[in-house]
Design a protein around this motif. Sequence first.
Motif, mmCIF file in Angstrom:
data_model
loop_
_atom_site.group_PDB
_atom_site.id
_atom_site.type_symbol
_atom_site.label_atom_id
_atom_site.label_comp_id
_atom_site.label_asym_id
_atom_site.label_seq_id
_atom_site.Cartn_x
_atom_site.Cartn_y
_atom_site.Cartn_z
ATOM 1 N N ILE A 98 -25.836 45.965 7.021
ATOM 2 C CA ILE A 98 -24.945 47.031 6.569
ATOM 3 C C ILE A 98 -25.734 48.337 6.582
ATOM 4 C CG2 ILE A 98 -23.383 45.624 5.188
ATOM 5 C CD1 ILE A 98 -25.045 46.288 2.741
ATOM 6 N N PRO A 99 -25.066 49.471 6.794
ATOM 7 C CA PRO A 99 -25.790 50.750 6.831
ATOM 8 C C PRO A 99 -26.209 51.217 5.448
ATOM 9 C CG PRO A 99 -23.441 51.116 7.079
ATOM 10 C CD PRO A 99 -23.633 49.625 7.087
ATOM 11 N N ARG A 100 -27.115 52.143 5.404
ATOM 12 C CA ARG A 100 -27.596 52.693 4.151
ATOM 13 C C ARG A 100 -26.571 53.668 3.565
ATOM 14 N NH1 ARG A 100 -31.804 57.288 3.900
ATOM 15 N NH2 ARG A 100 -30.257 57.968 2.393
ATOM 16 N N SER A 101 -26.687 53.925 2.275
ATOM 17 C CA SER A 101 -25.846 54.919 1.629
ATOM 18 C C SER A 101 -26.127 56.282 2.248
ATOM 19 C CB SER A 101 -26.124 54.964 0.133
ATOM 20 O OG SER A 101 -25.891 53.715 -0.473
ATOM 21 N N PHE A 102 -25.082 57.093 2.371
ATOM 22 C CA PHE A 102 -25.237 58.377 3.054
ATOM 23 C C PHE A 102 -24.145 59.336 2.604
ATOM 24 C CE2 PHE A 102 -24.107 61.064 6.787
ATOM 25 C CZ PHE A 102 -25.288 61.797 6.871
ATOM 26 N N GLU A 103 -24.524 60.594 2.379
ATOM 27 C CA GLU A 103 -23.585 61.651 2.047
ATOM 28 C C GLU A 103 -23.773 62.773 3.052
ATOM 29 O OE1 GLU A 103 -21.246 61.591 -0.391
ATOM 30 O OE2 GLU A 103 -21.877 59.559 -0.982
ATOM 31 N N GLY A 104 -22.808 62.961 3.955
ATOM 32 C CA GLY A 104 -22.914 63.965 5.001
ATOM 33 C C GLY A 104 -21.849 65.029 4.909
ATOM 34 N N THR A 105 -21.854 65.925 5.888
ATOM 35 C CA THR A 105 -20.920 67.049 5.896
ATOM 36 C C THR A 105 -19.486 66.590 6.086
ATOM 37 O OG1 THR A 105 -22.660 68.442 6.856
ATOM 38 C CG2 THR A 105 -20.401 69.266 6.992
ATOM 39 N N TYR A 106 -19.262 65.648 7.002
ATOM 40 C CA TYR A 106 -17.904 65.206 7.312
ATOM 41 C C TYR A 106 -17.666 63.736 6.984
ATOM 42 C CZ TYR A 106 -17.951 69.542 10.010
ATOM 43 O OH TYR A 106 -18.080 70.851 10.391
ATOM 44 N N GLY A 107 -18.612 63.097 6.335
ATOM 45 C CA GLY A 107 -18.410 61.684 6.030
ATOM 46 C C GLY A 107 -19.437 61.149 5.066
ATOM 47 N N HIS A 108 -19.216 59.926 4.622
ATOM 48 C CA HIS A 108 -20.144 59.282 3.696
ATOM 49 C C HIS A 108 -20.091 57.773 3.868
ATOM 50 C CE1 HIS A 108 -16.286 59.805 1.348
ATOM 51 N NE2 HIS A 108 -16.452 58.499 1.275
ATOM 52 N N ILE A 109 -21.146 57.123 3.390
ATOM 53 C CA ILE A 109 -21.216 55.663 3.298
ATOM 54 C C ILE A 109 -21.495 55.341 1.837
ATOM 55 C CG2 ILE A 109 -22.373 53.562 4.067
ATOM 56 C CD1 ILE A 109 -23.205 55.092 6.598
ATOM 57 N N ARG A 110 -20.597 54.576 1.207
ATOM 58 C CA ARG A 110 -20.715 54.336 -0.225
ATOM 59 C C ARG A 110 -20.514 52.859 -0.551
ATOM 60 N NH1 ARG A 110 -17.006 59.483 -2.283
ATOM 61 N NH2 ARG A 110 -18.484 61.118 -1.665
ATOM 62 N N TYR A 111 -21.106 52.475 -1.684
ATOM 63 C CA TYR A 111 -20.983 51.106 -2.196
ATOM 64 C C TYR A 111 -20.577 51.199 -3.668
ATOM 65 C CZ TYR A 111 -23.301 49.890 2.127
ATOM 66 O OH TYR A 111 -23.602 49.757 3.462
ATOM 67 N N VAL A 112 -19.561 50.416 -4.045
ATOM 68 C CA VAL A 112 -18.993 50.543 -5.380
ATOM 69 C C VAL A 112 -18.612 49.174 -5.930
ATOM 70 C CG1 VAL A 112 -16.649 50.885 -4.477
ATOM 71 C CG2 VAL A 112 -17.234 51.763 -6.750
ATOM 72 N N ILE A 113 -18.693 49.043 -7.247
ATOM 73 C CA ILE A 113 -18.176 47.877 -7.965
ATOM 74 C C ILE A 113 -17.149 48.379 -8.958
ATOM 75 C CG2 ILE A 113 -18.721 45.962 -9.514
ATOM 76 C CD1 ILE A 113 -21.525 45.961 -8.344
ATOM 77 N N GLU A 114 -15.982 47.776 -8.927
ATOM 78 C CA GLU A 114 -14.887 48.201 -9.798
ATOM 79 C C GLU A 114 -14.379 47.012 -10.606
ATOM 80 O OE1 GLU A 114 -10.594 49.034 -8.524
ATOM 81 O OE2 GLU A 114 -11.432 51.061 -8.701
ATOM 82 N N ALA A 115 -14.271 47.201 -11.917
ATOM 83 C CA ALA A 115 -13.695 46.175 -12.794
ATOM 84 C C ALA A 115 -12.304 46.625 -13.223
ATOM 85 C CB ALA A 115 -14.584 45.955 -14.014
#
Length: 345
Positions: A98-115
Amino acid sequence: MGINKFDVVLEPQQQAYTSGQDVVGRVLIRADSLTSCRAILVKSKGFARVEWGNEYPKNSEEVYFENIVTVWSGTSHGENLPAGEYCFPFQFKLPPKIPRSFEGTYGHIRYVIEAKAEIPWGTDQLSSVFFNVECKYDLNEIEKSSDSLLFHKEENVCCCFCEQGPVIISLCTEKTGYIPGEYVLLTGEVTNRAGWHIESAEITLHETVKYKIKENTKVKKERLQRVERPGILSGQTDIWLSVPIHIPDSAVCLQYCSIMTAIYDVTITFSMGFCSEASIRRSITIGSVPVGKVTMAVEGAPASPTVPVPSAPPLYSTLNTPNHEVVPILHQPKSSSDLDKQEEV
């Protein structure tokens, strides 16, 4: 009254997780009275999203994993959660690629846990936590990453519309694959056979991030580093011995993401003043596990000064330890005021 505390926490809390690692946490609940509740669910998700446009926005998303588990069921309790304090554990394993977390100008890669606590005839209780992931991209497993990177070129230059002799570039590096924090070391020679002297030489490292939405692409280009070298008189040869250019911690590895890519280019330019320039460009590969000799510092004084472009670091980066273990370090997202940024559509 009902539920007055509903939190999801990770234990132990980490600055970043590595792909393939277990993520462990708990859902903490306090109910002051008997509360109607069908179930308590925990969802883990990793995704990338690219978006641009205001009036008619375009977007694209890809999901790397999405898992939902039930940590408590109200079926045997009459769909009621008795008053009290509760701790419901959960655990799941991150996929290996899986790719690393990333915050860019037009996009992002995020990982979250929701209860979520499902409340019949009422508003569901929600709690979420985002966490960072470091991609384990081993350069030892990548073909040609240990091969030398060659900067070989013979280019004729023009001065006042008259073609001069060639500038002969014969340089190389020890390898093609690097991790953030390493130095690219250039060794070889440059011969000036033109009838005009080379006023200066410049080595630059550029980052180009491409964002994709179907057939549409946005490009964000940024100069990360610049190294200056003195000029070369006509007929003379300049010997380069491990001339360094630093790969900053802001360099990212966006492998395993199909809607965002990061490309890193080393460009060497020889300026002839008002005349034409001779230049050569080669691409390097950025990973998280090093290959070959790791150069995290340059011994002695560098052959020429390094002129970094001010730039905020990414969400997190890696620091190589003596045993080649990757240690994640948390940083803040990049600032939009970074210098030398260019945009292309």
